[in-house]
Design a protein around this motif. Structure first.
Motif, mmCIF file in Angstrom:
data_model
loop_
_atom_site.group_PDB
_atom_site.id
_atom_site.type_symbol
_atom_site.label_atom_id
_atom_site.label_comp_id
_atom_site.label_asym_id
_atom_site.label_seq_id
_atom_site.Cartn_x
_atom_site.Cartn_y
_atom_site.Cartn_z
ATOM 1 N N LYS A 5 38.220 38.125 48.286
ATOM 2 C CA LYS A 5 37.987 37.143 48.202
ATOM 3 C C LYS A 5 37.423 35.429 47.094
ATOM 4 C CE LYS A 5 35.980 34.373 52.609
ATOM 5 N NZ LYS A 5 35.192 33.745 53.898
ATOM 6 N N TYR A 7 34.897 33.545 44.066
ATOM 7 C CA TYR A 7 33.803 33.223 44.188
ATOM 8 C C TYR A 7 33.617 32.203 42.865
ATOM 9 C CZ TYR A 7 28.909 32.388 44.461
ATOM 10 O OH TYR A 7 27.522 31.681 44.866
ATOM 11 N N SER A 10 28.018 28.287 41.411
ATOM 12 C CA SER A 10 27.369 26.793 42.712
ATOM 13 C C SER A 10 27.678 25.708 41.721
ATOM 14 C CB SER A 10 26.497 27.482 43.679
ATOM 15 O OG SER A 10 25.336 27.555 42.778
ATOM 16 N N ARG A 13 31.115 24.159 41.472
ATOM 17 C CA ARG A 13 31.854 23.843 42.444
ATOM 18 C C ARG A 13 30.863 22.735 43.092
ATOM 19 N NH1 ARG A 13 29.931 27.749 47.228
ATOM 20 N NH2 ARG A 13 29.310 28.995 45.677
ATOM 21 N N VAL A 172 39.938 26.947 48.408
ATOM 22 C CA VAL A 172 38.768 26.824 49.322
ATOM 23 C C VAL A 172 37.327 27.462 49.007
ATOM 24 C CG1 VAL A 172 37.970 27.909 51.464
ATOM 25 C CG2 VAL A 172 40.317 27.299 51.513
ATOM 26 N N SER A 173 37.968 27.878 47.705
ATOM 27 C CA SER A 173 36.436 28.347 47.033
ATOM 28 C C SER A 173 35.590 27.524 46.312
ATOM 29 C CB SER A 173 36.947 30.046 46.088
ATOM 30 O OG SER A 173 37.898 29.855 45.086
ATOM 31 N N SER A 176 33.675 25.285 49.012
ATOM 32 C CA SER A 176 33.044 25.945 50.138
ATOM 33 C C SER A 176 31.788 26.153 49.667
ATOM 34 C CB SER A 176 33.632 27.590 50.653
ATOM 35 O OG SER A 176 31.858 27.576 50.715
ATOM 36 N N LEU A 177 31.064 25.537 50.226
ATOM 37 C CA LEU A 177 29.411 25.262 50.779
ATOM 38 C C LEU A 177 28.276 26.453 50.709
ATOM 39 C CD1 LEU A 177 29.050 22.368 53.065
ATOM 40 C CD2 LEU A 177 29.267 22.434 50.559
ATOM 41 N N LYS A 178 28.686 27.862 50.797
ATOM 42 C CA LYS A 178 28.166 29.102 50.959
ATOM 43 C C LYS A 178 27.920 29.418 49.476
ATOM 44 C CE LYS A 178 29.911 30.388 55.389
ATOM 45 N NZ LYS A 178 31.384 30.363 55.371
ATOM 46 N N TYR A 179 27.150 30.506 49.069
ATOM 47 C CA TYR A 179 26.682 30.422 47.720
ATOM 48 C C TYR A 179 25.625 31.312 47.661
ATOM 49 C CZ TYR A 179 22.814 27.613 47.942
ATOM 50 O OH TYR A 179 21.178 26.717 48.415
#
Ligand code: HEM
Ligand code: HEM
Length: 199
Positions: A5, A7, A10, A13, A172-173, A176-179
């Motif tokens: 996946k 990454y 952040s 992003r 999507v990466s 994405s809101l996850k870090y």
């Protein structure tokens, strides 16, 4: 398709996300402005929105004065590896290998920054009063309209090439809101400092 996946940092992003959001809103509202007051190159049966010029000008101004300068600085310094490289044009001949497509992606990433800049600077020269007064032949207005066509074409290329290189997982990466725990917003300042030290 990529094996793992992807990454994205952040900070990238965050800056890319707010810029893309407001830029897309500026593009959509600008079409409504054109549709309401111009329509010489085609028109759609869309509702008229009161003060659409003011709304469009506000999105444009936010991009011009706050968001784009921050994103451009990030891209030039921290994210420069994803922009055009000295050998990018030479590597374009190798579209049968991944490096050819990566080079094209870097060129188009750079074109995105230039296309937005062209729209923002030409927009600053357009006067709010021109279109409601039926003054459609100002050179700055034509340049601003051309900027729309260039920006929308570059955006389509940008999304298509990203999809070609990394498919939906790459796109999507980017949103994405996850870090990761070592990439929280608290570390942004340190990330900028250490990337400037490395250069
Ligand atoms: C169909 C295409 C477009 C039309 C008809 C259009 C129309 C206009 C008009 C009438 C103005 C003057 C309003 C004002 O000064 O407040 C303006 C300003 C502006 N536009 Fe556009 N625009 C288009 C595309 C774009 C795009 C794609 C962007 C950026 C992504 C953009 C960014 C701006 C900016 C930054 C201003 C100056 C705002 C200000 O200084 O107040 N425009 N536009
Ligand atoms: C008008 C708004 C946009 C602008 C100005 C823009 C600009 C950029 C720039 C300059 C980069 C490279 C960043 C760096 O130097 O680190 C980038 C990367 C990227 N953008 Fe956009 N972008 C926009 C909209 C979008 C949209 C709508 C999508 C997807 C639906 C998208 C997908 C991506 C992806 C996947 C990457 C990462 C590419 C890589 O791995 O090198 N962008 N964008």
């Amino acid at each position: 398709m990529p094996q793992s996946k992807p990454y994205q940092p952040s900070l990238l992003r965050f800056l890319h996300g707010v810029n893309a959001l407001i830029a897309v809103l500026a593009i959509l509202t600008s079409f409504l402005v054109y549709n309401t007051y111009d329509g010489r190159f085609g028109q759609l049966p869309l509702p008229r929105i009161h003060d659409i010029i003011g709304i469009h000008g506000t999105f444009g101004k936010i991009l011009l004065l706050a968001l784009m300068p921050a994103f451009a600085l990030y891209s030039f310094h921290v994210g420069y590896q994803r922009l055009v490289q000295p050998d990018s044009f030479q590597k374009l001949t190798q579209l049968n290998k991944p490096i050819g497509w990566y080079s094209l992606q870097r060129i188009v990433n750079t074109l995105m920054l230039l296309a937005v800049t062209f729209s923002l600077t030409s927009g600053s020269m357009v006067k709010e009063e021109w279109l409601p007064a039926g003054e459609l032949n100002h050179i700055w207005y034509y340049l601003h309209l051309t900027g729309w066509v260039v920006l929308v074409s570059c955006l389509a290329l940008h999304v298509l090439i990203s999809a070609k290189i990394g498919g939906l997982p790459l796109i999507v990466s980017m949103f994405s809101l996850k870090y990761h725990s070592n990439d929280t917003p608290r570390t942004w300042f340190e990330q900028i400092r250490s990337s400037l030290r490395r250069k």
